[in-house]
Write an enzyme that holds these catalytic residues in place. Structure first.
Site, PDB file in Angstrom:
ATOM      1  N   ASP A   1      64.852 -48.692 -39.854  1.00  0.00           N
ATOM      2  CA  ASP A   1      65.883 -48.555 -38.827  1.00  0.00           C
ATOM      3  C   ASP A   1      67.035 -49.516 -39.124  1.00  0.00           C
ATOM      4  O   ASP A   1      66.813 -50.728 -39.279  1.00  0.00           O
ATOM      5  CB  ASP A   1      65.264 -48.880 -37.462  1.00  0.00           C
ATOM      6  CG  ASP A   1      66.050 -48.317 -36.291  1.00  0.00           C
ATOM      7  OD1 ASP A   1      67.249 -48.041 -36.456  1.00  0.00           O
ATOM      8  OD2 ASP A   1      65.458 -48.158 -35.213  1.00  0.00           O
ATOM      9  N   ASP A   2      68.250 -48.986 -39.220  1.00  0.00           N
ATOM     10  CA  ASP A   2      69.457 -49.794 -39.439  1.00  0.00           C
ATOM     11  C   ASP A   2      69.399 -50.597 -40.742  1.00  0.00           C
ATOM     12  O   ASP A   2      69.979 -51.686 -40.842  1.00  0.00           O
ATOM     13  CB  ASP A   2      69.694 -50.761 -38.272  1.00  0.00           C
ATOM     14  CG  ASP A   2      70.136 -50.062 -36.992  1.00  0.00           C
ATOM     15  OD1 ASP A   2      70.247 -48.826 -36.986  1.00  0.00           O
ATOM     16  OD2 ASP A   2      70.363 -50.769 -35.989  1.00  0.00           O
TER      17      ASP A   2
ATOM     18  N   CYS B   1      70.730 -43.172 -34.326  1.00  0.00           N
ATOM     19  CA  CYS B   1      69.290 -42.979 -34.247  1.00  0.00           C
ATOM     20  C   CYS B   1      68.811 -41.555 -33.976  1.00  0.00           C
ATOM     21  O   CYS B   1      68.193 -40.924 -34.830  1.00  0.00           O
ATOM     22  CB  CYS B   1      68.714 -43.911 -33.188  1.00  0.00           C
ATOM     23  SG  CYS B   1      69.009 -45.651 -33.511  1.00  0.00           S
TER      24      CYS B   1
ATOM     25  N   ARG C   1      67.092 -38.779 -36.711  1.00  0.00           N
ATOM     26  CA  ARG C   1      65.659 -38.458 -36.654  1.00  0.00           C
ATOM     27  C   ARG C   1      65.434 -36.973 -36.389  1.00  0.00           C
ATOM     28  O   ARG C   1      64.521 -36.360 -36.966  1.00  0.00           O
ATOM     29  CB  ARG C   1      65.001 -39.329 -35.578  1.00  0.00           C
ATOM     30  CG  ARG C   1      64.989 -40.774 -35.964  1.00  0.00           C
ATOM     31  CD  ARG C   1      64.894 -41.747 -34.783  1.00  0.00           C
ATOM     32  NE  ARG C   1      65.348 -43.050 -35.228  1.00  0.00           N
ATOM     33  CZ  ARG C   1      64.564 -43.950 -35.823  1.00  0.00           C
ATOM     34  NH1 ARG C   1      63.279 -43.711 -35.968  1.00  0.00           N
ATOM     35  NH2 ARG C   1      65.058 -45.085 -36.246  1.00  0.00           N
TER      36      ARG C   1
ATOM     37  N   LYS D   1      58.926 -45.720 -33.665  1.00  0.00           N
ATOM     38  CA  LYS D   1      60.006 -45.283 -32.775  1.00  0.00           C
ATOM     39  C   LYS D   1      60.141 -43.758 -32.802  1.00  0.00           C
ATOM     40  O   LYS D   1      60.172 -43.145 -33.866  1.00  0.00           O
ATOM     41  CB  LYS D   1      61.312 -45.941 -33.232  1.00  0.00           C
ATOM     42  CG  LYS D   1      62.564 -45.460 -32.527  1.00  0.00           C
ATOM     43  CD  LYS D   1      63.741 -46.262 -33.045  1.00  0.00           C
ATOM     44  CE  LYS D   1      65.070 -45.687 -32.619  1.00  0.00           C
ATOM     45  NZ  LYS D   1      66.210 -46.479 -33.119  1.00  0.00           N
TER      46      LYS D   1
ATOM     47  N   HIS E   1      62.380 -41.616 -30.056  1.00  0.00           N
ATOM     48  CA  HIS E   1      63.786 -41.448 -29.674  1.00  0.00           C
ATOM     49  C   HIS E   1      64.271 -40.003 -29.746  1.00  0.00           C
ATOM     50  O   HIS E   1      65.439 -39.737 -30.027  1.00  0.00           O
ATOM     51  CB  HIS E   1      64.693 -42.360 -30.512  1.00  0.00           C
ATOM     52  CG  HIS E   1      65.853 -42.880 -29.706  1.00  0.00           C
ATOM     53  ND1 HIS E   1      66.725 -43.838 -30.163  1.00  0.00           N
ATOM     54  CD2 HIS E   1      66.287 -42.564 -28.454  1.00  0.00           C
ATOM     55  CE1 HIS E   1      67.642 -44.093 -29.251  1.00  0.00           C
ATOM     56  NE2 HIS E   1      67.391 -43.333 -28.195  1.00  0.00           N
TER      57      HIS E   1
ATOM     58  N   SER F   1      64.519 -46.968 -29.002  1.00  0.00           N
ATOM     59  CA  SER F   1      64.783 -48.232 -29.701  1.00  0.00           C
ATOM     60  C   SER F   1      64.212 -49.405 -28.915  1.00  0.00           C
ATOM     61  O   SER F   1      64.193 -49.394 -27.679  1.00  0.00           O
ATOM     62  CB  SER F   1      66.290 -48.431 -29.882  1.00  0.00           C
ATOM     63  OG  SER F   1      66.835 -47.418 -30.699  1.00  0.00           O
TER      64      SER F   1
ATOM     65  N   HIS G   1      66.266 -52.946 -36.937  1.00  0.00           N
ATOM     66  CA  HIS G   1      67.046 -52.865 -35.703  1.00  0.00           C
ATOM     67  C   HIS G   1      66.880 -54.166 -34.907  1.00  0.00           C
ATOM     68  O   HIS G   1      65.811 -54.765 -34.908  1.00  0.00           O
ATOM     69  CB  HIS G   1      66.522 -51.674 -34.890  1.00  0.00           C
ATOM     70  CG  HIS G   1      67.452 -51.174 -33.834  1.00  0.00           C
ATOM     71  ND1 HIS G   1      67.785 -51.906 -32.723  1.00  0.00           N
ATOM     72  CD2 HIS G   1      68.098 -49.985 -33.706  1.00  0.00           C
ATOM     73  CE1 HIS G   1      68.595 -51.192 -31.954  1.00  0.00           C
ATOM     74  NE2 HIS G   1      68.811 -50.028 -32.535  1.00  0.00           N
TER      75      HIS G   1
ATOM     76  N   ASP H   1      67.293 -44.591 -41.426  1.00  0.00           N
ATOM     77  CA  ASP H   1      67.885 -43.630 -40.484  1.00  0.00           C
ATOM     78  C   ASP H   1      69.403 -43.684 -40.473  1.00  0.00           C
ATOM     79  O   ASP H   1      70.067 -42.720 -40.113  1.00  0.00           O
ATOM     80  CB  ASP H   1      67.330 -43.830 -39.064  1.00  0.00           C
ATOM     81  CG  ASP H   1      67.815 -45.110 -38.400  1.00  0.00           C
ATOM     82  OD1 ASP H   1      68.148 -46.088 -39.110  1.00  0.00           O
ATOM     83  OD2 ASP H   1      67.841 -45.144 -37.147  1.00  0.00           O
ATOM     84  N   ASN H   2      69.979 -44.823 -40.832  1.00  0.00           N
ATOM     85  CA  ASN H   2      71.435 -44.994 -40.938  1.00  0.00           C
ATOM     86  C   ASN H   2      71.692 -46.393 -41.481  1.00  0.00           C
ATOM     87  O   ASN H   2      70.767 -47.171 -41.710  1.00  0.00           O
ATOM     88  CB  ASN H   2      72.139 -44.798 -39.586  1.00  0.00           C
ATOM     89  CG  ASN H   2      71.510 -45.536 -38.433  1.00  0.00           C
ATOM     90  OD1 ASN H   2      70.949 -44.930 -37.525  1.00  0.00           O
ATOM     91  ND2 ASN H   2      71.557 -46.865 -38.451  1.00  0.00           N
TER      92      ASN H   2
ATOM     93  N   LYS I   1      77.116 -48.458 -39.493  1.00  0.00           N
ATOM     94  CA  LYS I   1      76.455 -47.597 -38.512  1.00  0.00           C
ATOM     95  C   LYS I   1      77.466 -46.998 -37.542  1.00  0.00           C
ATOM     96  O   LYS I   1      78.409 -47.651 -37.132  1.00  0.00           O
ATOM     97  CB  LYS I   1      75.413 -48.423 -37.754  1.00  0.00           C
ATOM     98  CG  LYS I   1      74.674 -47.668 -36.658  1.00  0.00           C
ATOM     99  CD  LYS I   1      73.639 -48.552 -35.983  1.00  0.00           C
ATOM    100  CE  LYS I   1      72.948 -47.825 -34.841  1.00  0.00           C
ATOM    101  NZ  LYS I   1      71.864 -48.644 -34.232  1.00  0.00           N
TER     102      LYS I   1
END
Length: 535
Positions: A37-38, A77, A81, A130, A132, A155, A244, A294-295, A325
């Site tokens: 994540d991130d 996010c 996903r 996660k 989301h 998140s 994240h 994810d990004n 992001k």
């Protein structure tokens, strides 16, 4: 699309004597998809020499194939996903922006997930981490094709905890009792604690963030063991909390000079290394492991954000605002990607094929010998020939949707055609210094040649021969993509909100605290709502 399945290629290889045939024919392999994540492209030492905290990921790269032109399907996010699990962009699957803790809906129920396809093909399916993509009713992972779920519904900054960790700005801990003065801060969730689910039961609220990585690894080990004992192939979707915010205090990485972020990165690296060990122990060569993100990094978090590597979006930075992001600059969606599958995916290989998280769905479906869902179009490709090293050809055109910066969310206003990147909209995301670049619309578009300008610093001069030669190609690709989307079977997500659907272990306790003797089980088969229960 249009690529023969691996089994067809295997047969042709035998008949034609092709030199690139793999040594063995495989049955249904196991799949592990690890989604960070991130995470920044430069957060892997294999990508960026200055990064020292990722020895296990770097070893994974050495034993598998590293993809250096790999992209998340969106720069935030929920849309990212949803696209990974459907092989379709948000303009098709309906998920164009993030779901809230009060969201009634989620990924539309008429969208078919990768887990549902693999479950139908005989796989044991598990999601850890996660989600989301909606937590109310039939949007819960257990209703979207996953036999087993262990994780948080969104998140981990979307609920208070007793040890809130490191964030910018910092958030207060959960209130301990009802009479306490509440601290209200912008962008902080102070009323409801972050829940941890096992299937449909809240087992901890608030979550202890410092134990989350260990709990995820233990849950993954249990799932893999049980799936192996059953004799069925398995699909594990492991969506990490790292990197994240909020970050927490893991054991410090010995060689890290990046403070809390470096220590957290080292913890993520160790987690991935342990998952690889578990997979190898249950049959090395039987499991494909795909690591990606994810990004890109959340730039406004400053020293708590990841490393972009060379993808700094210099044109945007010169005008203020973020190029990471939420944006369609390379730093927003170019993510690290590694694929490890001994005996099938070549080791010590670097691929420059233009690939995306969109490709995970059709590729794994093909490798499992299953069929894509009918009556819809896919943005992802079956890229198994690229994984096997038979080809280095990926997407000819890749679309980048607006993801929370400038422009209407989900709309396609940036695209890649070969080495050229075109922007019809820029700006709108906050940088570490608090600046937000002005939202600008470009007609004709800004066009960058990424082969020469990976930093996206200087767009082509509109009067140049190169720009005039490239613009018609980009315009045609853009128009064809929009026509294809308009002709597709498009879903619409329900983004309505209701406080009654907030996951809550015990509404009688402040912040919905779960006492050890109390756990809330969610009923997925009823429309009845109770106060603050996620049903």
């Amino acid at each position: 699309m249009g690529t023969p399945s691996p089994r067809v290629v295997l047969v042709l290889a035998v008949v034609l004597g092709a030199p690139w045939a793999p040594p063995v024919v495989f049955g249904q392999p196991n799949f592990i998809v690890i989604l960070a994540d991130d995470v920044g492209w430069g957060d892997l030492g294999a990508n960026w020499a200055e990064t020292k905290e990722t020895p296990h990921l770097d070893q994974l790269a050495a034993e598998g194939t590293r993809f250096v032109d790999f992209h998340s399907a969106a720069s935030t996010c929920s849309p990212s996903r949803a696209s990974l699990l459907t092989g379709r962009l948000g303009v098709r699957n309906g998920v164009t922006h993030n779901f809230a803790i009060t969201s009634v809906g989620g990924l539309p129920l008429n969208e078919t997930t990768l887990a549902e396809v693999l479950q139908e093909a005989g796989y044991s399916t598990g999601a850890i981490g996660k989600w989301h993509l909606g937590h109310h009713g039939h949007h819960h992972p257990n209703s979207r094709g996953f036999d087993y779920y262990f994780g948080i519904p969104y998140s981990h900054d979307m609920g208070c905890t007793d040890t809130p960790g490191y964030n910018l700005p910092p958030c207060p801990p959960c209130p301990q009792h009802g009479g306490a003065a509440r601290v209200v801060r912008k962008d902080c969730y102070t009323e409801v604690a972050l829940p941890l689910f096992e299937n449909v039961t809240i087992i901890q609220q608030p979550v202890t963030l410092s134990s989350l990585a260990t709990l995820y690894v233990e849950a993954a080990e249990r799932f893999i063991q049980q799936a192996s004992d059953s004799g069925r192939p398995f699909f594990l979707y492991l969506a990490l909390a790292h990197m994240h915010v909020p970050l927490w205090d893991p054991p410090p990485a010995p060689s890290s000079g990046r403070g809390i972020y470096g220590a957290s990165l080292g913890e993520m690296d160790a987690l991935v290394g342990r998952i690889k060990q578990v997979a190898d122990r249950h049959g090395k060569g039987n499991t494909l492991l795909w690591f990606t993100g994810d990004n890109g990094p959340w730039a406004q978090k400053c020293e708590l954000a990841g490393c972009l590597g060379p993808f700094v979006g210099a044109w945007q930075r010169q005008r203020g605002g973020s190029s990471a992001k939420q944006t369609t600059w390379e730093g927003g969606h170019r993510v690290p990607a590694l694929v490890y599958w001994p005996g099938h995916v070549p080791a010590k290989r670097t691929s420059r094929a233009l690939l995306s998280t969109l490709d995970i769905f059709p590729t794994l479906v093909a490798l499992a010998g299953a069929a894509l869902p009918p009556d819809r179009r896919f943005d992802g490709l079956d890229v198994s020939p690229v994984l096997f090293g038979w080809s280095d050809e990926g997407h000819k055109v890749l679309l980048h949707p607006n993801s929370g910066a400038a422009g209407k969310v989900g709309e396609i206003e940036a695209l890649r055609v070969a080495q050229y990147k075109a922007f019809y909209t820029t700006g709108g995301a906050m940088a570490c210094d608090g600046s937000t670049g002005p939202a600008e619309h470009h007609q004709p578009p800004l066009i960058f040649n990424l082969d020469r300008d990976i930093q996206e610093q200087e767009p082509l001069d509109v009067a140049s021969r190169e720009y005039q030669a490239v613009l018609p190609m980009i315009s045609r690709a853009y128009a064809q993509a929009l026509e294809d989307i308009a002709a597709d079977n498009i879903s619409i997500a329900d983004y309505s909100k209701d406080p009654a659907v907030i996951p809550c272990c015990n509404a009688q306790h402040v912040a919905c605290r779960c006492h050890e003797a109390h756990a809330a089980r969610l009923d997925l088969h009823t429309e009845r709502r109770m106060t603050r229960l996620c049903l």
